[in-house]
Design a protein around this motif. Structure first.
Motif, PDB file in Angstrom:
ATOM      1  N   SER A 105      59.552  28.447  46.417  1.00 41.71           N
ATOM      2  CA  SER A 105      59.513  27.055  46.866  1.00 41.71           C
ATOM      3  C   SER A 105      59.220  27.011  48.366  1.00 41.71           C
ATOM      4  O   SER A 105      59.457  27.975  49.094  1.00 41.71           O
ATOM      5  CB  SER A 105      60.841  26.351  46.558  1.00 41.71           C
ATOM      6  N   LYS A 106      58.707  25.896  48.829  1.00 40.84           N
ATOM      7  CA  LYS A 106      58.328  25.755  50.243  1.00 40.84           C
ATOM      8  C   LYS A 106      59.526  25.931  51.168  1.00 40.84           C
ATOM      9  O   LYS A 106      59.397  26.498  52.243  1.00 40.84           O
ATOM     10  CB  LYS A 106      57.654  24.409  50.468  1.00 40.84           C
ATOM     11  N   LYS A 107      60.700  25.483  50.730  1.00 39.72           N
ATOM     12  CA  LYS A 107      61.880  25.602  51.588  1.00 39.72           C
ATOM     13  C   LYS A 107      62.375  27.046  51.705  1.00 39.72           C
ATOM     14  O   LYS A 107      63.054  27.387  52.664  1.00 39.72           O
ATOM     15  CB  LYS A 107      63.004  24.693  51.103  1.00 39.72           C
ATOM     16  N   ASP A 108      61.993  27.903  50.745  1.00 36.35           N
ATOM     17  CA  ASP A 108      62.416  29.301  50.766  1.00 36.35           C
ATOM     18  C   ASP A 108      61.353  30.257  51.299  1.00 36.35           C
ATOM     19  O   ASP A 108      61.565  31.469  51.324  1.00 36.35           O
ATOM     20  CB  ASP A 108      62.820  29.754  49.357  1.00 36.35           C
ATOM     21  N   GLN A 109      60.214  29.754  51.737  1.00 41.05           N
ATOM     22  CA  GLN A 109      59.120  30.616  52.189  1.00 41.05           C
ATOM     23  C   GLN A 109      59.550  31.555  53.324  1.00 41.05           C
ATOM     24  O   GLN A 109      59.258  32.738  53.295  1.00 41.05           O
ATOM     25  CB  GLN A 109      57.934  29.765  52.658  1.00 41.05           C
ATOM     26  N   ARG A 110      60.226  31.025  54.309  1.00 41.91           N
ATOM     27  CA  ARG A 110      60.624  31.846  55.465  1.00 41.91           C
ATOM     28  C   ARG A 110      61.637  32.909  55.066  1.00 41.91           C
ATOM     29  O   ARG A 110      61.560  34.051  55.512  1.00 41.91           O
ATOM     30  CB  ARG A 110      61.189  30.958  56.565  1.00 41.91           C
ATOM     31  N   VAL A 111      62.577  32.529  54.229  1.00 43.99           N
ATOM     32  CA  VAL A 111      63.594  33.484  53.767  1.00 43.99           C
ATOM     33  C   VAL A 111      62.919  34.603  52.978  1.00 43.99           C
ATOM     34  O   VAL A 111      63.231  35.783  53.154  1.00 43.99           O
ATOM     35  CB  VAL A 111      64.651  32.758  52.894  1.00 43.99           C
ATOM     36  N   TYR A 112      61.966  34.236  52.130  1.00 41.63           N
ATOM     37  CA  TYR A 112      61.244  35.205  51.319  1.00 41.63           C
ATOM     38  C   TYR A 112      60.428  36.156  52.199  1.00 41.63           C
ATOM     39  O   TYR A 112      60.389  37.362  51.964  1.00 41.63           O
ATOM     40  CB  TYR A 112      60.336  34.464  50.335  1.00 41.63           C
ATOM     41  N   GLN A 113      59.795  35.629  53.235  1.00 42.33           N
ATOM     42  CA  GLN A 113      58.987  36.460  54.127  1.00 42.33           C
ATOM     43  C   GLN A 113      59.837  37.429  54.949  1.00 42.33           C
ATOM     44  O   GLN A 113      59.347  38.454  55.396  1.00 42.33           O
ATOM     45  CB  GLN A 113      58.140  35.572  55.048  1.00 42.33           C
ATOM     46  N   LYS A 114      61.120  37.114  55.104  1.00 35.43           N
ATOM     47  CA  LYS A 114      62.031  38.022  55.805  1.00 35.43           C
ATOM     48  C   LYS A 114      62.536  39.134  54.884  1.00 35.43           C
ATOM     49  O   LYS A 114      63.279  40.006  55.319  1.00 35.43           O
ATOM     50  CB  LYS A 114      63.223  37.250  56.362  1.00 35.43           C
ATOM     51  N   GLY A 115      62.136  39.072  53.618  1.00 35.58           N
ATOM     52  CA  GLY A 115      62.526  40.126  52.682  1.00 35.58           C
ATOM     53  C   GLY A 115      63.819  39.853  51.943  1.00 35.58           C
ATOM     54  O   GLY A 115      64.362  40.752  51.307  1.00 35.58           O
ATOM     55  N   LYS A 116      64.308  38.629  51.996  1.00 29.06           N
ATOM     56  CA  LYS A 116      65.538  38.292  51.292  1.00 29.06           C
ATOM     57  C   LYS A 116      65.217  37.724  49.919  1.00 29.06           C
ATOM     58  O   LYS A 116      64.146  37.163  49.706  1.00 29.06           O
ATOM     59  CB  LYS A 116      66.343  37.290  52.116  1.00 29.06           C
ATOM     60  N   LEU A 117      66.152  37.882  49.001  1.00 29.23           N
ATOM     61  CA  LEU A 117      65.957  37.391  47.640  1.00 29.23           C
ATOM     62  C   LEU A 117      66.029  35.868  47.592  1.00 29.23           C
ATOM     63  O   LEU A 117      66.893  35.262  48.232  1.00 29.23           O
ATOM     64  CB  LEU A 117      67.013  37.967  46.704  1.00 29.23           C
ATOM     65  N   VAL A 118      65.118  35.281  46.839  1.00 30.57           N
ATOM     66  CA  VAL A 118      65.121  33.835  46.626  1.00 30.57           C
ATOM     67  C   VAL A 118      64.949  33.559  45.133  1.00 30.57           C
ATOM     68  O   VAL A 118      64.445  34.397  44.393  1.00 30.57           O
ATOM     69  CB  VAL A 118      63.985  33.131  47.411  1.00 30.57           C
ATOM     70  N   GLU A 119      65.376  32.396  44.715  1.00 24.62           N
ATOM     71  CA  GLU A 119      65.149  31.994  43.330  1.00 24.62           C
ATOM     72  C   GLU A 119      63.763  31.399  43.204  1.00 24.62           C
ATOM     73  O   GLU A 119      63.318  30.667  44.091  1.00 24.62           O
ATOM     74  CB  GLU A 119      66.210  30.985  42.888  1.00 24.62           C
ATOM     75  N   PRO A 120      63.045  31.724  42.130  1.00 27.16           N
ATOM     76  CA  PRO A 120      61.706  31.151  41.973  1.00 27.16           C
ATOM     77  C   PRO A 120      61.786  29.649  41.756  1.00 27.16           C
ATOM     78  O   PRO A 120      62.799  29.125  41.290  1.00 27.16           O
ATOM     79  CB  PRO A 120      61.144  31.867  40.746  1.00 27.16           C
ATOM     80  N   GLU A 121      60.703  28.986  42.097  1.00 23.61           N
ATOM     81  CA  GLU A 121      60.652  27.535  41.943  1.00 23.61           C
ATOM     82  C   GLU A 121      60.844  27.144  40.474  1.00 23.61           C
ATOM     83  O   GLU A 121      61.574  26.212  40.169  1.00 23.61           O
ATOM     84  CB  GLU A 121      59.314  27.022  42.462  1.00 23.61           C
TER      85      GLU A 121
END
Length: 174
Positions: free
Chosen positions: A20-36
């Motif tokens: 999701s757009k709100k998780d883009q930065r967190v994802y780019q830092k290598g942290k786990l995110v939930e898919p949209e």
């Protein structure tokens, strides 16, 4: 270039998991995110209740692989009830009283290779057949199957293993 030649070509088949757009930065830092839009497998309401925990374990075991790709909880499992129409869901695990074995099918977009929907059919007689096979192959080393030919722990392990293989197939793995 040869008009009589045959070219073998294939498209990668995959689910469209996006960040999701709100998780883009967190994802780019290598942290786990939930898919949209996570892949939610709906287990048929006809499935025997004692099998559902093993089916869930078989599906959710793939989340370890998705964590390596940066997604947490990419695969989820829900038990269908009367309000959920299984035909309308994109991922279904159906319990079939007529067939024996596990069959997988999926539909993908012909140009992009995106998997749009999948279905795993589990036949009613599947476990009895696999337990008999296990008895003949492993009976000498596994006392559980010698004591009880239909040991629930052995049946659960077999079911979990076959569900993991089926889920891998509908994820697009060959």
């Amino acid at each position: 270039q040869s008009p009589y030649g045959v070219v073998r070509d294939s498209i990668i088949q995959r689910w469209n998991l996006q960040v999701s757009k709100k998780d883009q930065r967190v994802y780019q830092k290598g942290k786990l995110v939930e898919p949209e839009n996570p892949i939610v497998f709906y287990v048929d309401s006809c499935c025997p209740r004692e099998l559902i925990p093993y089916i869930k374990e078989g599906v959710l075991a793939w989340n370890v692989a998705f964590e390596q790709a940066g997604f947490k909880n990419a695969l989820q499992v829900k038990v269908a009830d009367r309000t959920i129409v299984s035909v309308e869901q994109s991922a279904v695990i159906a319990y079939d009283l007529g067939e024996v074995g596990i069959e997988t099918k999926y539909t993908c977009h012909p140009k992009t290779g995106e998997i749009l929907s999948c279905r795993i059919n589990m036949g009613h007689g599947f476990l009895a057949k696999e337990l008999t096979r296990y008895f003949f192959q492993c009976g000498m080393v596994d006392s559980r199957i010698r004591k009880n030919r239909y040991d629930p722990d052995v049946a659960g392990e077999i079911l979990r293993s076959h569900v993991m293989k089926a889920v891998g197939s509908v994820l697009g793995l060959k």
